[in-house]
Design a protein around this motif. Structure first.
Motif: not given
Ligand SMILES: C[S@@+](CC[C@H](N)C(=O)[O-])C[C@H]1O[C@@H](n2cnc3c(N)ncnc32)[C@H](O)[C@@H]1O
Length: 500
Positions: A322-324, A327, A345-346, A349, A372-375, A389-390, A394-395
């Motif tokens: 989920g590294g966007s 950066f 990330d998705l 993204t 990659h979908d982390f689910f 990170r962050w 969200n869950y």
């Molecule tokens: C709150 S952001 C955090 C982004 C980054 N890690 C940071 O520190 O700013 C959550 C990230 O999770 C990604 N995300 C959401 N659902 C996801 C999924 N099912 N699999 C992978 N990434 C996912 C989003 O696209 C987003 O980039």
């Protein structure tokens, strides 16, 4: 004060009630509010709250009184801040339209002075208001959100000239808002230092309204909060009544607000609406561009960051889940010259990421960006570090556990799972500045995602539920103002088995 005039419209107040109230006030202690800078023995020595006053003293027993002590603290800290600013030829803080919108980078002790002023001034203000009035007007904070939301939605800040003034009539000619509504939102915002009225009916900028005019990320931040989160918050009661445990991603206040109950999570709704999605993205950029959120707090060891020297020497692999747009990995790759990085990330993204991720080929060539979908089960096997990170905040627990379980098949013994997230401490243990930020964020998470911030115990419970091979190693937080950007939780995998 206008509040007294206002309340007198609704109720008569007799001298005897006032006397009784004064006596009650004199019996009160605010010792529970005195939480400044206590050393956190578990951490790397970051400034933390001072010990709370153990014995409840009556206001008349305190010497000097709490109010005077706070006023003295404020004076002392303000003098130190001012001395530093003068000694370094820095402009004094001001809301004048041409004043800087931000403080420059300050050394930790001066930054601490700033924080002490903010925290002590808030407590002093509460004492001066008194408990009842604090509650009465506290609930009206939404009106500030409302005014700012309208101002931002109609782009009013951009219509006011930066270097001169505009009359309300002229301004009205540039918007579809009617004159009364235009004036009322501006004048409420003025009470918070946003715009000013140098003479009746004439509007001018302050430094704060200028930010709204010039900073597109801030416009997005206000729009996202005012039009998405604020609206979701207004529906949290509905959500809680329907599902008291509040864990479903499709039954949060957000879904009740936007008529998507049982249909889709917030992120999916935004995925279908590019304008809103962009606004949220820019809002996040505004938040993370703020003080204390810089990647350097994780990367720089001297700031309390994580030391990856051992991994670098071994040419190890770091996966940012989920590294966007990667950066964090770019910042790490600039420091560690041998490590390899995978940003997941998705698909959407990944597709929107800049290419290359860095202008430095030595950095860019060591970072791969993969969908990659982390689910689903982790695809990068046997890496050394899996980093979130962050993401976890969200869950709610069922989803967070699923994310961790999906890691297990990829983990080699000794693999590290590193979480960089908020970490709640017991109420009153955090310095009041950070405590307020994280408690607010926790409630925002509830409103939009039925998600949550977590304590260390709650993080431990997540890992325990995900597999019995996880071993909790360490928790440490960054220094000073940046606590809000996260605590690092380091967990290793010893692979004792897998709890289904
Ligand atoms: C709150 S952001 C955090 C982004 C980054 N890690 C940071 O520190 O700013 C959550 C990230 O999770 C990604 N995300 C959401 N659902 C996801 C999924 N099912 N699999 C992978 N990434 C996912 C989003 O696209 C987003 O980039």
């Amino acid at each position: 004060m206008s509040r007294f005039r206002f309340s007198s419209l609704f109720q008569s107040s007799s001298a005897s009630t006032a006397d009784a109230e004064t006596k009650k006030q004199n019996r009160r202690s605010f010792s529970a509010l005195t939480t400044l800078r206590q050393k956190d023995a578990e951490t790397n020595g970051a400034p933390a709250p001072a010990p709370q006053v153990a014995k409840a003293e009556t206001a008349s027993e305190q010497s000097p009184s709490r109010m005077v002590a706070l006023a003295q603290q404020i004076t002392k800290a303000t003098e130190k801040l001012e001395t530093y600013m003068k000694a370094n030829n820095l402009p004094m803080p001001s809301f004048d339209a041409d004043a800087p919108a931000d403080f420059p980078g300050l050394p930790a002790d001066v930054q601490q002075n700033r924080q002490d002023i903010i925290v002590a001034a808030k407590e002093l203000s509460m004492l001066a208001h008194g408990p009842r009035e604090t509650v009465r007007w506290g609930i009206w904070e939404f009106t500030d959100v409302l005014a700012l939301t309208v101002i931002n939605h109609y782009g009013l800040a951009k219509l006011v000239p930066v270097d001169s003034t505009i009359t309300l009539d002229e301004l009205q000619g540039k918007t579809t808002l009617d004159r009364i509504n235009l004036a009322r939102v501006l004048r409420l915002a003025m009470t918070n230092g946003i715009f000013r009225e140098p003479s009746p009916g004439v509007i001018a900028h302050t430094a704060a309204s200028r930010v709204l005019a010039e900073d597109e990320d801030m416009q997005a931040w206000v729009g996202f909060n005012g039009e998405d989160i604020f609206r979701a918050s207004g529906h949290v009661l509905q959500s809680l009544r329907a599902d008291p445990e509040a864990t479903s991603l499709t039954r949060a206040g957000f879904q009740y607000a936007f008529d998507t109950v049982d249909k889709e999570p917030m992120f999916v709704t935004f995925g279908k609406d590019p304008v809103r999605a962009r606004r949220m993205g820019r809002a996040m950029a505004s938040l993370t561009g703020g003080e204390g959120y810089e990647p350097s707090y994780f990367v720089d060891v001297e700031k309390g960051g994580y030391d990856f020297s051992d991994l670098d020497a071994a040419g190890g692999t770091f996966v940012d889940i989920g590294g966007s747009h990667g950066f964090m990995c770019v910042a790490l790759a600039e420091k560690y010259k041998n490590m390899k990085f995978v940003v997941q990330d998705l698909q959407k993204t990944v597709d929107s990421a800049p290419s290359p991720l860095s202008d430095d080929p030595q950095v860019a060539e060591r970072i791969s960006l993969v969908p990659h979908d982390f689910f689903t089960e982790q695809v990068t096997k046997d890496a050394d570090v899996y980093f979130f990170r962050w993401v976890m905040h969200n869950y709610s627990t069922p989803y967070a556990v699923r994310i961790l379980k999906n890691l297990v098949p990829a983990l080699k013994p000794g693999a590290r799972v590193v979480i960089n997230d908020y970490c709640l401490r017991d109420a009153g243990q955090e310095n009041p500045w950070d405590e307020r930020v994280v408690r607010r964020m926790d409630v925002v998470m509830l409103a939009v995602l039925n998600a949550q911030e977590r304590t260390e115990e709650e993080f431990r419970a997540l890992f325990a539920a995900a597999g019995d091979g996880f071993v909790f190693k360490v928790r440490f937080s960054f220094f000073g103002f940046c606590f809000v950007c996260g605590v690092v939780l380091w967990v290793t995998w010893e692979g004792k088995g897998f709890a289904d």
